[in-house]
Design an enzyme around this catalytic site. Sequence first.
Site, PDB file in Angstrom:
ATOM      1  N   PRO A  23      -4.572   3.741  -0.305  1.00 59.93           N
ATOM      2  CA  PRO A  23      -4.455   3.063   0.996  1.00 59.93           C
ATOM      3  C   PRO A  23      -4.657   1.555   0.871  1.00 59.93           C
ATOM      4  O   PRO A  23      -5.527   1.097   0.129  1.00 59.93           O
ATOM      5  CB  PRO A  23      -5.578   3.693   1.831  1.00 59.93           C
ATOM      6  CG  PRO A  23      -6.519   4.307   0.840  1.00 59.93           C
ATOM      7  CD  PRO A  23      -5.715   4.656  -0.357  1.00 59.93           C
ATOM      8  N   GLN A 101      -5.656   7.367   5.963  1.00 56.72           N
ATOM      9  CA  GLN A 101      -7.088   7.156   5.727  1.00 56.72           C
ATOM     10  C   GLN A 101      -7.775   6.911   7.072  1.00 56.72           C
ATOM     11  O   GLN A 101      -7.467   5.952   7.778  1.00 56.72           O
ATOM     12  CB  GLN A 101      -7.313   5.971   4.793  1.00 56.72           C
ATOM     13  CG  GLN A 101      -8.773   5.866   4.357  1.00 56.72           C
ATOM     14  CD  GLN A 101      -9.044   4.698   3.437  1.00 56.72           C
ATOM     15  OE1 GLN A 101      -8.609   3.579   3.700  1.00 56.72           O
ATOM     16  NE2 GLN A 101      -9.763   4.951   2.355  1.00 56.72           N
ATOM     17  N   TYR A 185     -18.115   0.394   3.968  1.00 57.19           N
ATOM     18  CA  TYR A 185     -17.852   0.667   5.383  1.00 57.19           C
ATOM     19  C   TYR A 185     -18.835   1.716   5.912  1.00 57.19           C
ATOM     20  O   TYR A 185     -19.736   2.148   5.196  1.00 57.19           O
ATOM     21  CB  TYR A 185     -16.372   1.048   5.579  1.00 57.19           C
ATOM     22  CG  TYR A 185     -15.456  -0.097   5.184  1.00 57.19           C
ATOM     23  CD1 TYR A 185     -15.593  -1.340   5.812  1.00 57.19           C
ATOM     24  CD2 TYR A 185     -14.524   0.023   4.180  1.00 57.19           C
ATOM     25  CE1 TYR A 185     -14.791  -2.425   5.444  1.00 57.19           C
ATOM     26  CE2 TYR A 185     -13.722  -1.059   3.801  1.00 57.19           C
ATOM     27  CZ  TYR A 185     -13.863  -2.277   4.435  1.00 57.19           C
ATOM     28  OH  TYR A 185     -13.077  -3.337   4.058  1.00 57.19           O
ATOM     29  N   ARG A 232     -12.870   9.563   0.018  1.00 54.66           N
ATOM     30  CA  ARG A 232     -12.948   8.417  -0.897  1.00 54.66           C
ATOM     31  C   ARG A 232     -14.390   7.939  -0.925  1.00 54.66           C
ATOM     32  O   ARG A 232     -14.978   7.639   0.109  1.00 54.66           O
ATOM     33  CB  ARG A 232     -12.028   7.293  -0.443  1.00 54.66           C
ATOM     34  CG  ARG A 232     -12.011   6.151  -1.439  1.00 54.66           C
ATOM     35  CD  ARG A 232     -10.931   5.124  -1.179  1.00 54.66           C
ATOM     36  NE  ARG A 232     -10.175   4.902  -2.414  1.00 54.66           N
ATOM     37  CZ  ARG A 232      -9.388   3.873  -2.638  1.00 54.66           C
ATOM     38  NH1 ARG A 232      -9.188   2.966  -1.707  1.00 54.66           N
ATOM     39  NH2 ARG A 232      -8.764   3.722  -3.788  1.00 54.66           N
ATOM     40  N   LEU A 301      -6.995  -0.806 -11.279  1.00 52.58           N
ATOM     41  CA  LEU A 301      -6.315  -1.412 -12.419  1.00 52.58           C
ATOM     42  C   LEU A 301      -5.743  -0.375 -13.383  1.00 52.58           C
ATOM     43  O   LEU A 301      -5.969  -0.435 -14.586  1.00 52.58           O
ATOM     44  CB  LEU A 301      -7.241  -2.407 -13.139  1.00 52.58           C
ATOM     45  CG  LEU A 301      -7.475  -3.708 -12.361  1.00 52.58           C
ATOM     46  CD1 LEU A 301      -8.438  -4.628 -13.117  1.00 52.58           C
ATOM     47  CD2 LEU A 301      -6.161  -4.457 -12.102  1.00 52.58           C
TER      48      LEU A 301
HETATM   49  C1  LIG Z   1      -4.001  -5.421   0.139  1.00 53.91           C
HETATM   50  C2  LIG Z   1      -5.045  -4.380  -0.114  1.00 53.91           C
HETATM   51  C3  LIG Z   1      -5.542  -3.637   0.943  1.00 53.91           C
HETATM   52  C4  LIG Z   1      -6.475  -2.606   0.708  1.00 53.91           C
HETATM   53  N1  LIG Z   1      -6.867  -1.812   1.754  1.00 53.91           N
HETATM   54  C5  LIG Z   1      -7.594  -0.695   1.507  1.00 53.91           C
HETATM   55  C6  LIG Z   1      -7.794   0.278   2.529  1.00 53.91           C
HETATM   56  O1  LIG Z   1      -7.240   0.204   3.626  1.00 53.91           O
HETATM   57  N2  LIG Z   1      -8.596   1.325   2.239  1.00 53.91           N
HETATM   58  C7  LIG Z   1      -9.162   1.491   1.006  1.00 53.91           C
HETATM   59  O2  LIG Z   1      -9.889   2.468   0.796  1.00 53.91           O
HETATM   60  N3  LIG Z   1      -8.927   0.609   0.008  1.00 53.91           N
HETATM   61  C8  LIG Z   1      -8.139  -0.443   0.224  1.00 53.91           C
HETATM   62  N4  LIG Z   1      -7.829  -1.293  -0.811  1.00 53.91           N
HETATM   63  C9  LIG Z   1      -8.274  -0.948  -2.174  1.00 53.91           C
HETATM   64  C10 LIG Z   1      -7.182  -0.165  -2.920  1.00 53.91           C
HETATM   65  O3  LIG Z   1      -6.930   1.084  -2.302  1.00 53.91           O
HETATM   66  C11 LIG Z   1      -7.559   0.071  -4.405  1.00 53.91           C
HETATM   67  O4  LIG Z   1      -8.699   0.900  -4.454  1.00 53.91           O
HETATM   68  C12 LIG Z   1      -7.852  -1.215  -5.158  1.00 53.91           C
HETATM   69  O5  LIG Z   1      -6.890  -2.211  -4.869  1.00 53.91           O
HETATM   70  C13 LIG Z   1      -7.880  -0.969  -6.660  1.00 53.91           C
HETATM   71  O6  LIG Z   1      -6.659  -0.428  -7.104  1.00 53.91           O
HETATM   72  P1  LIG Z   1      -5.529  -1.341  -7.851  1.00 53.91           P
HETATM   73  O7  LIG Z   1      -6.208  -1.983  -9.021  1.00 53.91           O
HETATM   74  O8  LIG Z   1      -4.462  -0.367  -8.244  1.00 53.91           O
HETATM   75  O9  LIG Z   1      -5.059  -2.351  -6.874  1.00 53.91           O
HETATM   76  C14 LIG Z   1      -6.938  -2.342  -0.595  1.00 53.91           C
HETATM   77  C15 LIG Z   1      -6.453  -3.122  -1.654  1.00 53.91           C
HETATM   78  C16 LIG Z   1      -5.508  -4.102  -1.424  1.00 53.91           C
HETATM   79  C17 LIG Z   1      -4.975  -4.890  -2.608  1.00 53.91           C
END
Ligand SMILES: Cc1cc2nc3c(=O)[nH]c(=O)nc-3n(C[C@H](O)[C@H](O)[C@H](O)COP(=O)(O)O)c2cc1C
Length: 354
Positions: A23, A101, A185, A232, A301
């Site tokens: 999400p 979510q 949160y 989560r 990542l």
């Molecule tokens: C633009 C953006 C918005 C995000 N919004 C949420 C969210 O709504 N809910 C959530 O649990 N995590 C949110 N995250 C965290 C991501 O779900 C993810 O856990 C985090 O970016 C690490 O993964 P990645 O390295 O693949 O980006 C957000 C991340 C980004 C970059």
Amino acid sequence: MPSITDPMTIRGLTLRNRIWIAPMCMYSVDALDGVPTAWHRVHYGALASGGTGLLVVEASAVVPEGRISRQDTGIWSDEQRDAWRPIVDFAHERGAAIGIQLAHAGAKSSTRPAFGPDAGSGSLAIADGGWQTVSSSAGSVMGLADARALSVDEARDVVDAFVAGAVRAADAGFDLVEVHGAHGYLLHQFLSPLWNTRDDELGGDLDGRATLLLEVVRAIRAALPTMPIVVRLSATDWTEGGLTADDAATISTWAQEAGADLVDASSGGLVRAAIPVGPGYQAHLAQHIAAAAVPASAVGLIETGEQAQAIVDSGVDAVRVARAALRDPHLPIRWARELGVEVDWAPAQYARAY
Ligand SMILES: Cc1cc2nc3c(=O)[nH]c(=O)nc-3n(C[C@H](O)[C@H](O)[C@H](O)COP(=O)(O)O)c2cc1C
């Protein structure tokens, strides 16, 4: 060990692969009514077309005061439910399962997003359209405006709001709901000993602090017996005295008993901490939960197909990607091709590109 391109079934829902989109808040509801917009239809349409097995749409507030920002999406009204429906239908047309979510940001509500009319950092003042925030305990999380502590009755109203959101999500056609218990949160504010100082039934030891999360899961399960539920967690606070990977494995076991089907292992977000950010830096947390016999997904990542496959080889059920999928919504198709697996996930309209 399964391939990341193999299907997986959760509570009767078959996902076409194990490469899922995490999400991501878009902060793009300019009308401030929580109703998804054209941006959401196009954005999620592109992600659903990119081959993912499971697309989970952004943190959507179960009550207006649970929004991180005024521009968040919601699932507290029927108008929101109806606006999610075409997004859900299109994902299904593209062969992707789609979840939402369910979120309440607690003390981290009423903030300014990085862009748009409220752009800035920190809290949005009440005079500017912000609101009094609530939490497990009174005070300021991460330097934001002071929250007030919820009464036990008010906390139970939050449980009801999560259930109402889940029922609306089911009515909109979502295949799955995800309970946001991470990133500092509201539910994480109850779970973590770094913040929850209550001495009633919603605080104290891990058992007490997990009560609210488990009530949310149990109540959604009772209302929607066949709906897959993901939880989560921030599976560590990365801070002495905070939640640990062992705590997260215990909470995951309890969540599974309460009716959850899978736990996604994220981390942090409640206090400033030195986080060893690097490739797959949270994968060990998902491994720890999977080792406790709870289906788990890893996130953080994970940026190549080979890396994703190594994580699934280590016993984790699936991987989730966020930022890499913003750069390339067709990343699941690309990863399958890089691994030499022929898949039929691309839209027929794009066949000549492949
Ligand atoms: C633009 C953006 C918005 C995000 N919004 C949420 C969210 O709504 N809910 C959530 O649990 N995590 C949110 N995250 C965290 C991501 O779900 C993810 O856990 C985090 O970016 C690490 O993964 P990645 O390295 O693949 O980006 C957000 C991340 C980004 C970059």
